[in-house]
Design an enzyme around this catalytic site. Structure first.
Site, PDB file in Angstrom:
ATOM      1  N   PHE A 193      -0.537  -7.464  -8.978  1.00  0.00           N
ATOM      2  CA  PHE A 193      -1.533  -8.537  -8.932  1.00  0.00           C
ATOM      3  C   PHE A 193      -1.957  -9.018 -10.317  1.00  0.00           C
ATOM      4  CE2 PHE A 193      -4.132  -5.006 -10.100  1.00  0.00           C
ATOM      5  CZ  PHE A 193      -5.234  -5.532 -10.750  1.00  0.00           C
TER       6      PHE A 193
ATOM      7  N   GLU B 203      -2.243   7.710  -4.935  1.00  0.00           N
ATOM      8  CA  GLU B 203      -2.358   7.143  -6.285  1.00  0.00           C
ATOM      9  C   GLU B 203      -3.753   7.218  -6.880  1.00  0.00           C
ATOM     10  OE1 GLU B 203      -3.119   2.422  -5.842  1.00  0.00           O
ATOM     11  OE2 GLU B 203      -1.148   3.077  -5.182  1.00  0.00           O
TER      12      GLU B 203
ATOM     13  N   ARG C 222       0.847  -1.188   0.000  1.00  0.00           N
ATOM     14  CA  ARG C 222       0.000   0.000   0.000  1.00  0.00           C
ATOM     15  C   ARG C 222       0.885   1.241   0.000  1.00  0.00           C
ATOM     16  NH1 ARG C 222      -3.238  -2.715  -1.747  1.00  0.00           N
ATOM     17  NH2 ARG C 222      -5.348  -3.230  -1.020  1.00  0.00           N
TER      18      ARG C 222
ATOM     19  N   HIS D 281       0.361  -0.009  -9.818  1.00  0.00           N
ATOM     20  CA  HIS D 281      -0.366  -0.980  -8.989  1.00  0.00           C
ATOM     21  C   HIS D 281      -0.783  -2.197  -9.822  1.00  0.00           C
ATOM     22  CE1 HIS D 281      -2.720  -0.972  -4.965  1.00  0.00           C
ATOM     23  NE2 HIS D 281      -2.454  -2.206  -5.315  1.00  0.00           N
TER      24      HIS D 281
ATOM     25  N   ASP E  15       5.256  -0.105  -6.719  1.00  0.00           N
ATOM     26  CA  ASP E  15       4.073  -0.408  -7.521  1.00  0.00           C
ATOM     27  C   ASP E  15       2.852   0.329  -6.977  1.00  0.00           C
ATOM     28  OD1 ASP E  15       2.748  -1.882  -9.632  1.00  0.00           O
ATOM     29  OD2 ASP E  15       1.796  -3.068  -8.053  1.00  0.00           O
TER      30      ASP E  15
END
Length: 356
Positions: free
Chosen positions: A325, A290, A261, A322, A285
């Site tokens: 994932f 953001e 985070r 981000h 990331d």
């Protein structure tokens, strides 16, 4: 009143009847916020097994967009949604019964406001491999200056000056947190032959012993780690964990990796650490502010966030949007886990991924 055909099925084939009964109840409406094309494709494919009524909206959930959830039983949100007490009040008034986060983190939801009024679920383990592998990709890109080398060769510059890296074998990695992602990272780094330190409030000592991980306090981890990777949740205690004071206690030239985070790091303090060379490099990331930028195309506009603009100018920083994932497997698992939570709600079952 049920038709005679349905009664017959119920008497002769109770399992089939229950499935039919469930299918008839599948008019559960989901208001799906911050929908991207890849979300829609993934959820539509998985939803073939659930038959929910999913309404996709490009807008993020906020106080101004919450009217879109009117008539929905469930809202499905992502990391940048604004789900504070005021939004939750409006969701409850509108009859929404579940806030389904299609991510692991839930720091953007006011759980106190939701308690006893509306259920909250998340996806705790969509793909630990995806995020751990991405953390390693950031480490290798920074260490071996891959991003800089690619830019050079495309310009016809094939010199090696400024591209010197180091062997990761024998170096020390400090991992903050020992959850699923951190454990996958530890397995990879163990394979590299690195010395590994870890900090966690409730460490898995058996796992640590198996992979030769030394459990330490933060000060020791800061002092001896060549690379520090953050894998802890964002809580009031971990917000701005990496700041001016903690950076000063780190080994000079440390590499910092954050795939967790953004607010785990105080960005201005990080930039100052990079300027003084106390921090050698950073692979990020995520970014603390953001939500106004990540997942959106801002290429035609000036970045009016001065801190982000400065961060993007630092040559020994790799900043991505981000995406740690973002693998096919993770998207599938996110959709399955999220829709399974909705199914549990529809069937009146205990929610296996509920956040309490």
């Amino acid at each position: 009143m049920e038709s005679s055909g349905i009664v017959h099925v119920r008497e002769k084939f109770p399992d089939t009847y229950n499935n039919l009964k469930f299918k008839r109840k599948m008019a559960v409406r989901i208001a799906f916020f911050d929908a991207k094309s890849y979300d829609i494709e993934s959820f539509n494919k998985v939803n073939e097994d659930y038959n929910f009524d999913i309404r996709y909206y490009q807008e993020r959930l906020s106080l101004s967009t919450v009217p879109l959830a009117k008539g929905a039983d469930v809202v499905c949100i992502f990391v940048n949604a604004e789900c504070d007490a005021r939004v939750i009040d409006e969701l409850v008034k509108g009859g929404v019964k579940l806030i389904a986060l299609r991510c692991a983190g839930f720091n953007n939801v006011d759980l106190k406001a939701a308690a006893g009024r509306i259920k909250v679920t998340r996806v705790p383990a969509y793909s630990p491999h995806a995020v751990a592998e991405y953390a390693v990709a950031l480490m290798l890109s920074l260490n071996r200056k891959i991003y800089r080398a690619v830019h050079r060769t495309r310009d016809g510059n094939f010199t090696l000056n400024g591209l010197l890296g180091f062997d990761m074998y024998g170096k020390t990695a400090g991992v903050i947190g020992m959850g699923r992602i951190a454990k996958e990272l530890i397995r990879i780094l163990h394979g590299f032959g690195m010395n590994i330190m870890a900090y966690d409030l409730y460490p898995d000592k058996e796992f640590a012993e198996r992979y030769g991980v030394k459990i330490v306090q933060l000060d020791e981890l800061y002092a001896h780690s060549d690379i520090i990777s953050l894998h802890c949740p964002l809580t009031p205690d971990t917000k701005f964990l990496i700041n001016r004071e903690s950076i000063a206690r780190m080994k000079k030239g440390v590499m910092i990796i954050n795939t967790g985070r953004g607010q785990l790091i105080h960005t201005e303090d990080l930039i100052e650490g990079l300027r003084t060379k106390q921090v050698g490099s950073a692979g990020l990331d995520v970014y603390e502010e953001e939500k106004e930028y990540f997942y959106e195309d801002k290429s035609g506009k000036m970045i009016d966030d001065d801190v982000l603009a400065r961060l993007l100018m630092v040559p020994n920083v790799v900043l991505t949007s981000h995406q740690a994932f973002f693998t096919e497997e993770a998207l599938h698992n996110i959709a399955v886990s999220t829709l399974n939570s909705v199914k549990e709600l529809a069937e009146g079952k205990e929610l296996s991924c509920e956040v309490k």
